[in-house]
Design a protein around this motif. Structure first.
Motif, PDB file in Angstrom:
ATOM      1  N   VAL A  67       3.057 -11.556  57.819  1.00 15.91           N
ATOM      2  CA  VAL A  67       3.637 -11.708  59.160  1.00 15.91           C
ATOM      3  C   VAL A  67       3.668 -10.369  59.880  1.00 15.91           C
ATOM      4  CG1 VAL A  67       5.760 -12.254  60.409  1.00 15.91           C
ATOM      5  CG2 VAL A  67       4.956 -13.760  58.592  1.00 15.91           C
ATOM      6  N   VAL A  68       4.067  -9.307  59.181  1.00 13.54           N
ATOM      7  CA  VAL A  68       4.054  -7.971  59.788  1.00 13.54           C
ATOM      8  C   VAL A  68       2.652  -7.646  60.285  1.00 13.54           C
ATOM      9  CG1 VAL A  68       4.186  -5.501  59.278  1.00 13.54           C
ATOM     10  CG2 VAL A  68       6.043  -7.015  58.581  1.00 13.54           C
ATOM     11  N   ASN A  69       1.671  -7.874  59.458  1.00 11.24           N
ATOM     12  CA  ASN A  69       0.291  -7.551  59.835  1.00 11.24           C
ATOM     13  C   ASN A  69      -0.169  -8.357  61.044  1.00 11.24           C
ATOM     14  OD1 ASN A  69       0.229  -5.816  57.644  1.00 11.24           O
ATOM     15  ND2 ASN A  69      -0.846  -7.249  56.314  1.00 11.24           N
ATOM     16  N   LEU A  70       0.122  -9.648  61.052  1.00  7.54           N
ATOM     17  CA  LEU A  70      -0.330 -10.513  62.142  1.00  7.54           C
ATOM     18  C   LEU A  70       0.366 -10.179  63.460  1.00  7.54           C
ATOM     19  CD1 LEU A  70      -0.465 -13.879  60.179  1.00  7.54           C
ATOM     20  CD2 LEU A  70      -2.422 -12.714  61.229  1.00  7.54           C
ATOM     21  N   LEU A  71       1.655  -9.907  63.399  1.00  3.30           N
ATOM     22  CA  LEU A  71       2.387  -9.593  64.631  1.00  3.30           C
ATOM     23  C   LEU A  71       1.929  -8.279  65.237  1.00  3.30           C
ATOM     24  CD1 LEU A  71       6.047 -10.658  63.698  1.00  3.30           C
ATOM     25  CD2 LEU A  71       4.455 -11.858  65.215  1.00  3.30           C
ATOM     26  N   LYS A  72       1.775  -7.268  64.424  1.00  4.12           N
ATOM     27  CA  LYS A  72       1.396  -5.969  64.993  1.00  4.12           C
ATOM     28  C   LYS A  72      -0.056  -5.966  65.460  1.00  4.12           C
ATOM     29  CE  LYS A  72       0.216  -3.488  60.726  1.00  4.12           C
ATOM     30  NZ  LYS A  72       0.525  -2.325  59.864  1.00  4.12           N
ATOM     31  N   GLU A  73      -0.909  -6.701  64.768  1.00  8.39           N
ATOM     32  CA  GLU A  73      -2.316  -6.755  65.186  1.00  8.39           C
ATOM     33  C   GLU A  73      -2.471  -7.421  66.548  1.00  8.39           C
ATOM     34  OE1 GLU A  73      -4.338  -8.707  62.018  1.00  8.39           O
ATOM     35  OE2 GLU A  73      -4.089  -7.020  60.612  1.00  8.39           O
ATOM     36  N   ALA A  74      -1.566  -8.331  66.876  1.00  8.04           N
ATOM     37  CA  ALA A  74      -1.662  -9.050  68.151  1.00  8.04           C
ATOM     38  C   ALA A  74      -0.985  -8.316  69.303  1.00  8.04           C
ATOM     39  CB  ALA A  74      -1.038 -10.437  67.995  1.00  8.04           C
ATOM     40  N   ASP A  75      -0.363  -7.173  69.023  1.00  5.71           N
ATOM     41  CA  ASP A  75       0.423  -6.458  70.022  1.00  5.71           C
ATOM     42  C   ASP A  75      -0.242  -5.121  70.365  1.00  5.71           C
ATOM     43  OD1 ASP A  75       2.303  -5.230  71.602  1.00  5.71           O
ATOM     44  OD2 ASP A  75       3.981  -5.509  70.214  1.00  5.71           O
ATOM     45  N   PRO A  76      -0.768  -4.964  71.569  1.00  5.24           N
ATOM     46  CA  PRO A  76      -1.426  -3.704  71.928  1.00  5.24           C
ATOM     47  C   PRO A  76      -0.471  -2.511  71.980  1.00  5.24           C
ATOM     48  CG  PRO A  76      -1.243  -5.143  73.845  1.00  5.24           C
ATOM     49  CD  PRO A  76      -0.861  -5.954  72.663  1.00  5.24           C
ATOM     50  N   GLU A  77       0.833  -2.775  72.058  1.00  3.29           N
ATOM     51  CA  GLU A  77       1.820  -1.693  72.075  1.00  3.29           C
ATOM     52  C   GLU A  77       2.573  -1.599  70.746  1.00  3.29           C
ATOM     53  OE1 GLU A  77       3.962  -2.777  75.785  1.00  3.29           O
ATOM     54  OE2 GLU A  77       3.092  -0.908  76.538  1.00  3.29           O
ATOM     55  N   ARG A  78       1.901  -1.975  69.683  1.00  2.00           N
ATOM     56  CA  ARG A  78       2.530  -2.015  68.358  1.00  2.00           C
ATOM     57  C   ARG A  78       3.074  -0.664  67.902  1.00  2.00           C
ATOM     58  NH1 ARG A  78      -2.670  -3.455  68.050  1.00  2.00           N
ATOM     59  NH2 ARG A  78      -4.210  -1.946  67.272  1.00  2.00           N
ATOM     60  N   GLU A  79       2.472   0.431  68.362  1.00  2.00           N
ATOM     61  CA  GLU A  79       2.939   1.743  67.883  1.00  2.00           C
ATOM     62  C   GLU A  79       4.290   2.126  68.474  1.00  2.00           C
ATOM     63  OE1 GLU A  79       1.637   3.012  65.372  1.00  2.00           O
ATOM     64  OE2 GLU A  79      -0.181   1.805  65.354  1.00  2.00           O
ATOM     65  N   LEU A  80       4.780   1.358  69.453  1.00  2.00           N
ATOM     66  CA  LEU A  80       6.123   1.566  69.989  1.00  2.00           C
ATOM     67  C   LEU A  80       7.162   0.728  69.242  1.00  2.00           C
ATOM     68  CD1 LEU A  80       5.387   1.412  73.818  1.00  2.00           C
ATOM     69  CD2 LEU A  80       6.093   3.447  72.536  1.00  2.00           C
ATOM     70  N   ARG A  81       6.692  -0.196  68.421  1.00  2.00           N
ATOM     71  CA  ARG A  81       7.579  -1.178  67.814  1.00  2.00           C
ATOM     72  C   ARG A  81       8.077  -0.759  66.433  1.00  2.00           C
ATOM     73  NH1 ARG A  81       7.348  -3.302  72.825  1.00  2.00           N
ATOM     74  NH2 ARG A  81       5.400  -4.428  73.213  1.00  2.00           N
ATOM     75  N   GLN A  82       9.208  -1.361  66.094  1.00  2.00           N
ATOM     76  CA  GLN A  82       9.723  -1.279  64.729  1.00  2.00           C
ATOM     77  C   GLN A  82      10.327  -2.633  64.397  1.00  2.00           C
ATOM     78  OE1 GLN A  82      13.369   1.041  63.747  1.00  2.00           O
ATOM     79  NE2 GLN A  82      12.048   2.116  62.302  1.00  2.00           N
ATOM     80  N   PHE A  83      10.014  -3.146  63.207  1.00  2.00           N
ATOM     81  CA  PHE A  83      10.598  -4.433  62.833  1.00  2.00           C
ATOM     82  C   PHE A  83      10.545  -4.631  61.327  1.00  2.00           C
ATOM     83  CE2 PHE A  83       6.130  -5.157  63.513  1.00  2.00           C
ATOM     84  CZ  PHE A  83       5.726  -6.251  62.753  1.00  2.00           C
ATOM     85  N   GLY A  84      11.420  -5.512  60.872  1.00  2.00           N
ATOM     86  CA  GLY A  84      11.475  -5.868  59.470  1.00  2.00           C
ATOM     87  C   GLY A  84      11.408  -7.379  59.332  1.00  2.00           C
ATOM     88  N   VAL A  85      10.850  -7.829  58.215  1.00  2.00           N
ATOM     89  CA  VAL A  85      10.685  -9.265  57.968  1.00  2.00           C
ATOM     90  C   VAL A  85      11.059  -9.561  56.526  1.00  2.00           C
ATOM     91  CG1 VAL A  85       9.068 -11.212  57.929  1.00  2.00           C
ATOM     92  CG2 VAL A  85       8.790  -9.394  59.645  1.00  2.00           C
TER      93      VAL A  85
END
Length: 277
Positions: A67-85
């Motif tokens: 899920v982490v991989n899929l969510l960040k891959e779909a987000d062009p601004e992923r390097e601004l994000r932080q999340f846990g699953v």
């Protein structure tokens, strides 16, 4: 601009998130959870679509890391994000983008993921992780202890403002109609974690089931104390019986969940009654 910890209790089949931030109403942004599916904390320029989208992926059988991989891959601004699953079986994963403000990072372990950004130091995340690993009690209690430990270790470098606790379990909500077992928020407070712990204790008082050892027979000293306090609080008069006064008190104070059969009383209700002015 937040620190959080997500966790899983294998015994009780509970999933939860605890979070604190120098941000108004953090509970409206960061925590997402669904019983039997998992939990997600999304923060740092939070992409709140990670919550529902991530839970949907988890419900389809994806692991936390997938899920982490899929969510960040779909987000062009992923390097601004932080999340846990955390997934249905307690596997955990965390991600911190390279553009998150220092200090930023996360740590995973058995049944938890801790993460934070704009922290005083890494000590906040390590304290949350170590406390969750070493503490006992319910999932909610362990999450709250971890959150408090993170604050004691430094916390958000900008200070405190809001905090939240979300724990889900199947049919855990009020009346068993949903999975929101514990859903508490402190939206604006100078000491939000302390306040969150206070209202958690109230939530347990009102909604947790009575412990068998706390059921008192209304006789002797217990009857004397109950009579005195019900009279003091205006519930007992010459026009009603002690049982009628107790029932009126319980229903007025929303203690229906702790109501016992006639002639018996929950010790915690009596303790609360003694403290009332």
């Amino acid at each position: 601009m937040t620190y959080s910890i997500i966790g899983y209790c294998e015994k009780e089949k509970e999933w939860g998130v605890a979070v604190q931030s120098k941000f108004l109403g953090v509970g409206a942004v960061v925590p997402f959870a669904q019983a039997g599916v998992g939990a997600i904390a999304t923060q740092s320029y939070a992409n709140t679509s990670y919550g529902p989208n991530g839970l949907q992926l988890l419900s389809e059988g994806k692991s936390a890391q997938e899920v982490v991989n899929l969510l960040k891959e779909a987000d062009p601004e992923r390097e601004l994000r932080q999340f846990g699953v955390i997934d249905a079986t307690g596997n955990a994963a965390t991600f911190t983008g390279e553009k998150c403000y220092d200090w930023a990072g996360g740590k995973t372990g058995k049944y938890y993921a801790a993460q934070g950004n704009i922290l005083v130091s890494e000590a906040t995340v390590l304290a949350m992780a170590e406390t969750f690993e070493s503490s006992s009690g319910t999932l909610a209690e362990r999450l709250l202890k971890a959150l408090a430990a993170g604050q004691a270790a430094g916390g958000d470098s900008r200070g405190q403002q809001s905090a939240a606790l979300l724990v889900v379990k199947e049919k855990g909500g009020y009346g068993g109609f949903n999975d929101r077992y514990i859903d508490l928020r402190v939206d604006d407070h100078p000491q939000p974690i302390d306040e969150l712990i206070r209202i958690y204790e109230l939530q347990q008082l009102y909604f947790a089931p009575t412990k068998k050892e706390n059921i008192l027979k209304i006789e002797g000293e217990t009857e004397e104390e109950l009579t005195a306090h019900l009279a003091r609080l205006g519930y007992l008069s010459k026009n009603n019986t002690l049982q009628e006064a107790l029932t009126a008190y319980l229903h007025t104070e929303n203690f229906e969940g702790r109501e016992q059969e006639p002639g018996y009383l929950d010790r915690e209700v009596l303790t609360y009654m003694k403290k009332q002015g």
